[in-house]
Scaffold this motif. Structure first.
Motif, mmCIF file in Angstrom:
data_model
loop_
_atom_site.group_PDB
_atom_site.id
_atom_site.type_symbol
_atom_site.label_atom_id
_atom_site.label_comp_id
_atom_site.label_asym_id
_atom_site.label_seq_id
_atom_site.Cartn_x
_atom_site.Cartn_y
_atom_site.Cartn_z
ATOM 1 N N UNK A 86 -10.233 -10.625 12.068
ATOM 2 C CA UNK A 86 -11.289 -10.453 13.074
ATOM 3 C C UNK A 86 -11.333 -9.044 13.649
ATOM 4 N N UNK A 87 -10.163 -8.505 13.987
ATOM 5 C CA UNK A 87 -10.083 -7.150 14.537
ATOM 6 C C UNK A 87 -8.656 -6.664 14.314
ATOM 7 N N UNK A 88 -8.515 -5.650 13.497
ATOM 8 C CA UNK A 88 -7.207 -5.032 13.257
ATOM 9 C C UNK A 88 -7.369 -3.525 13.344
ATOM 10 N N UNK A 89 -6.451 -2.876 14.056
ATOM 11 C CA UNK A 89 -6.396 -1.409 14.045
ATOM 12 C C UNK A 89 -5.154 -0.974 13.286
ATOM 13 N N UNK A 90 -5.373 -0.163 12.258
ATOM 14 C CA UNK A 90 -4.304 0.367 11.408
ATOM 15 C C UNK A 90 -4.046 1.837 11.743
ATOM 16 N N UNK A 91 -2.798 2.263 11.610
ATOM 17 C CA UNK A 91 -2.506 3.690 11.622
ATOM 18 C C UNK A 91 -2.687 4.244 10.215
ATOM 19 N N UNK A 92 -2.937 5.525 10.130
ATOM 20 C CA UNK A 92 -3.095 6.154 8.818
ATOM 21 C C UNK A 92 -1.816 6.023 7.994
ATOM 22 N N UNK A 93 -0.675 6.161 8.659
ATOM 23 C CA UNK A 93 0.605 6.070 7.949
ATOM 24 C C UNK A 93 0.803 4.680 7.341
ATOM 25 N N UNK A 94 0.402 3.639 8.077
ATOM 26 C CA UNK A 94 0.540 2.278 7.553
ATOM 27 C C UNK A 94 -0.336 2.076 6.323
ATOM 28 N N UNK A 95 -1.557 2.604 6.369
ATOM 29 C CA UNK A 95 -2.466 2.450 5.235
ATOM 30 C C UNK A 95 -1.980 3.244 4.027
ATOM 31 N N UNK A 96 -1.281 4.322 4.252
ATOM 32 C CA UNK A 96 -0.703 5.051 3.134
ATOM 33 C C UNK A 96 0.420 4.243 2.476
ATOM 34 N N UNK A 97 1.037 3.349 3.229
ATOM 35 C CA UNK A 97 2.102 2.508 2.691
ATOM 36 C C UNK A 97 1.546 1.328 1.890
ATOM 37 N N UNK A 98 0.459 0.716 2.388
ATOM 38 C CA UNK A 98 -0.071 -0.473 1.712
ATOM 39 C C UNK A 98 -1.184 -0.140 0.735
ATOM 40 N N UNK A 99 -1.671 1.092 0.757
ATOM 41 C CA UNK A 99 -2.730 1.500 -0.160
ATOM 42 C C UNK A 99 -4.108 1.370 0.468
ATOM 43 N N UNK A 100 -5.107 2.027 -0.112
ATOM 44 C CA UNK A 100 -6.444 2.068 0.491
ATOM 45 C C UNK A 100 -7.242 0.779 0.334
#
Length: 217
Positions: free
Chosen positions: A148-162
């Protein structure tokens, strides 16, 4: 011409960037305007803010929602955002929501979902995240949450992929996703002091197969 650096450097591009995406283009009343106000609030307190509308590209209702969210996340990463928030069209956020979640600076974080718009007072809360702490408990670590609503950090997205969200149509998809992301080193947090309104109950995925196509086939 002086070789000394200017005393008035263009520092704007060094401020943290919050990128938010509306997931879907059919908003429930007040939800789009609420996000606009929250973006203005975050900007007034020092963040840069950029937004987009991720238009509905689904052939069938709900099937492929993960791909829509992934596309929004990739757009945020291309914009070099420090934080990427994906917001579905049945969530009404508060003016300070984007600001507060970004200030928490967690790998991934959700707000507290107030279900009073659709839940009877004597009924238990629906499970949209687990565990389900009460409001007012501060920032706590949890296991999984709906999209529903998630805020990701850039570093986290670099870990799990785009493209972190699965495209599979499966039951318990949220638990499946977050289990994979935990194993990749990303933990989820909930700010129980940051309250947003969930305007309708989650979709029962067992009924999706009986719905008509969203697009002509």
């Amino acid at each position: 011409m002086s070789s000394q650096p200017s005393a008035h450097l263009p520092i704007d591009r060094y401020r943290p960037l919050i990128f938010y995406a509306h997931i879907g283009d059919m908003w429930m009343p007040g939800t789009r305007e609420a996000v606009d106000r929250s973006a203005v609030y975050a900007e007034s307190r020092g963040f840069r803010v950029m937004g987009m509308i991720q238009y509905d590209i689904l052939m069938w209702h709900m099937l492929g929602l993960g791909a829509m969210i992934n596309n929004a996340i990739m757009t945020g990463l291309e914009a070099e955002a420090d934080f990427v928030a994906t917001i579905e069209n049945d969530v009404e956020i508060a003016d300070d929501t984007l600001y507060r979640l970004a200030c928490a600076s967690k790998p991934a974080i959700i707000p507290y979902f107030d279900q009073s718009p659709f839940r009877e007072p004597d009924h238990a809360r629906l499970r949209v995240n687990w565990p389900c702490p009460d409001a007012g408990q501060g920032i706590v670590k949890i296991e999984w949450a709906a999209s529903s609503f998630v805020m990701w950090s850039r570093e986290a997205l670099q870990m799990v992929g785009p493209r972190p969200y699965t495209n599979a149509c499966i039951l318990h998809e949220d638990e499946y996703n977050w289990r994979a992301w935990r194993l990749q080193g990303v933990r989820l947090w909930q700010d129980t002091d940051t309250v947003v309104k969930l305007l309708r109950p989650p979709t029962d995925m067992r009924k999706v197969a009986t719905m008509c196509p969203a697009r002509g086939v």
